[in-house]
Design an enzyme around this catalytic site. Structure first.
Site, PDB file in Angstrom:
ATOM      1  N   GLU A  18      49.688  29.937  45.615  1.00  0.00           N
ATOM      2  CA  GLU A  18      49.777  29.817  44.161  1.00  0.00           C
ATOM      3  C   GLU A  18      50.624  28.609  43.768  1.00  0.00           C
ATOM      4  OE1 GLU A  18      51.630  32.099  40.287  1.00  0.00           O
ATOM      5  OE2 GLU A  18      50.983  33.344  41.979  1.00  0.00           O
ATOM      6  N   HIS A  72      44.560  33.068  44.086  1.00  0.00           N
ATOM      7  CA  HIS A  72      45.861  32.401  43.949  1.00  0.00           C
ATOM      8  C   HIS A  72      45.778  31.078  43.192  1.00  0.00           C
ATOM      9  CE1 HIS A  72      45.795  34.698  47.818  1.00  0.00           C
ATOM     10  NE2 HIS A  72      46.831  35.252  47.226  1.00  0.00           N
ATOM     11  N   SER A 114      53.359  37.692  48.469  1.00  0.00           N
ATOM     12  CA  SER A 114      54.647  37.481  47.815  1.00  0.00           C
ATOM     13  C   SER A 114      55.078  38.708  47.023  1.00  0.00           C
ATOM     14  CB  SER A 114      54.570  36.262  46.885  1.00  0.00           C
ATOM     15  OG  SER A 114      55.768  36.112  46.142  1.00  0.00           O
ATOM     16  N   CYS A 150      43.188  34.142  39.337  1.00  0.00           N
ATOM     17  CA  CYS A 150      43.639  35.137  38.360  1.00  0.00           C
ATOM     18  C   CYS A 150      43.880  34.450  37.017  1.00  0.00           C
ATOM     19  CB  CYS A 150      44.921  35.799  38.847  1.00  0.00           C
ATOM     20  SG  CYS A 150      45.679  36.901  37.618  1.00  0.00           S
ATOM     21  N   CYS A 162      45.852  45.152  41.160  1.00  0.00           N
ATOM     22  CA  CYS A 162      46.004  44.719  39.770  1.00  0.00           C
ATOM     23  C   CYS A 162      44.664  44.184  39.285  1.00  0.00           C
ATOM     24  CB  CYS A 162      47.078  43.633  39.664  1.00  0.00           C
ATOM     25  SG  CYS A 162      46.648  42.111  40.544  1.00  0.00           S
ATOM     26  N   SER A 213      47.712  43.663  46.054  1.00  0.00           N
ATOM     27  CA  SER A 213      46.464  43.380  46.763  1.00  0.00           C
ATOM     28  C   SER A 213      46.135  44.447  47.813  1.00  0.00           C
ATOM     29  CB  SER A 213      46.523  41.996  47.420  1.00  0.00           C
ATOM     30  OG  SER A 213      47.706  41.836  48.178  1.00  0.00           O
TER      31      SER A 213
END
EC number: 1.17.7.4
Length: 325
Positions: free
Chosen positions: A141, A89, A239, A111, A27, A283
């Site tokens: 995160e 994260h 995750s 991010c 992403c 990822s």
């Protein structure tokens, strides 16, 4: 002499259809984080230190190590005269504060969509609301998001049961944010339970679960029902990759597995299977998908069908210090 007859070639390999989910893999946030480490190595030379894994993928981490990145758990393992990068994260506020106190040069690869959640949590807290964070305990995160506010200011909600059991000081003064990599459907159930108990609960201005997580889950749903097996490439620490396995099973795939790469496939999984779905977490690099397809082709008479999913065009800018150097 009698001419020798050639035996016609007969393909005895089992026919198999591979449904390749689209979109899949990297992403924009992951791509940006990796570029930050690469660009820092290019500008400042090795070593560049990285607090925690930049993203949850062993292949990415090993490649960056080979380039000169050094991965550490905490800042006290970093010398003050070398650059340090914070992972995608996100980190608690205490981490950049420590770096500043030690006069370290640091680059924040959080991010931007995670940073958006941080800003939302801070805004709701500044307006006096009790903050709920829907997420998974122990995930970096979640630790980073909870660390944006004073200790005890955020309550973690992991399940519908947690939502039903939560007792606020003021039911009219509650807000929630979410981890960006959750199951869309599971999170919707938790949010519904919260809304039922607290009709005035403040919700994020925009969906916290990121576009990439949502798109990859929808892509898996689109192919899973047609597949006797689903393979998701990604780390057990990831995750969003774990959620793709869960989504595939709920969407009708009898068996779904999370694998690091093609070498982790148990080929007995393919027994009796005529169609397999393939995807990758946000990822996981695309070459791991190609390697898996090659491994399948070596064993089966394979037809690959790529699904027509959402075309992602999101990009995130690098920190100015890297682009203007």
């Amino acid at each position: 002499m009698e001419k020798r007859r050639e035996t016609p070639y007969v393909n005895t390999m089992t026919a198999l259809t591979v449904h390749l989910a689209t979109p899949r893999g990297f992403c924009a946030g992951v791509d940006r984080a990796i570029q930050i480490v690469e660009r820092a190595l290019e500008l400042y030379g090795a070593p560049v230190f990285v607090r925690h894994e930049i993203v949850h993928n062993k292949h990415v981490v090993d490649r960056l190590k080979a380039m000169g990145a050094v991965f550490v758990k905490e800042l006290d393992q970093c010398p003050p005269d070398r650059p340090v990068v914070f992972s995608a994260h996100g980190v608690p506020k205490s981490v950049p504060a420590e770096a500043q106190s030690r006069k370290m040069f640091y680059l924040d690869a959080t991010c931007p969509l995670v940073s958006k959640v941080h800003v939302e949590a801070e805004r709701q807290h500044s307006e006096g609301r009790e903050i709920l964070l829907i997420g998974h305990a122990g995930h970096p995160e979640v630790i980073g998001t909870m660390g944006q506010l004073p200790a005890g200011a955020v309550t973690l909600i992991e399940t519908v049961e947690d939502a039903k059991a939560y007792q606020p000081q003021n039911p009219e003064n509650v807000a929630f944010v979410t981890q960006t990599t959750l199951s869309v459907d599971d999170t919707a159930d938790i949010v519904a339970a919260l809304r039922e108990r607290f009709p005035s609960i403040k919700v994020p201005h925009k969906e916290d679960i990121c576009y990439a997580t949502t798109n990859r889950q929808e892509a898996v749903k689109a192919v899973a029902g047609d597949c006797g097996l689903m393979l998701i490439i990604g780390s057990a620490k990831s995750s969003n990759s774990q959620r793709l396995v869960e989504v595939a099973l709920k969407a009708g795939t009898p068996n779904a597995y999370l694998i690091d790469d093609a070498s982790h496939v148990d080929w007995t999984w393919f027994d009796g299977v005529t169609s397999v779905g393939v995807s990758a977490g946000a990822s996981a690099p695309e070459n791991l998908i190609s390697d898996l397809i090659d491994a399948i082709r070596a064993r089966f008479d394979t037809e690959v069908i790529e699904s027509s999913g959402v075309r992602e065009t999101v990009t995130f800018k690098l920190p100015r210090v890297l682009t203007e150097a």
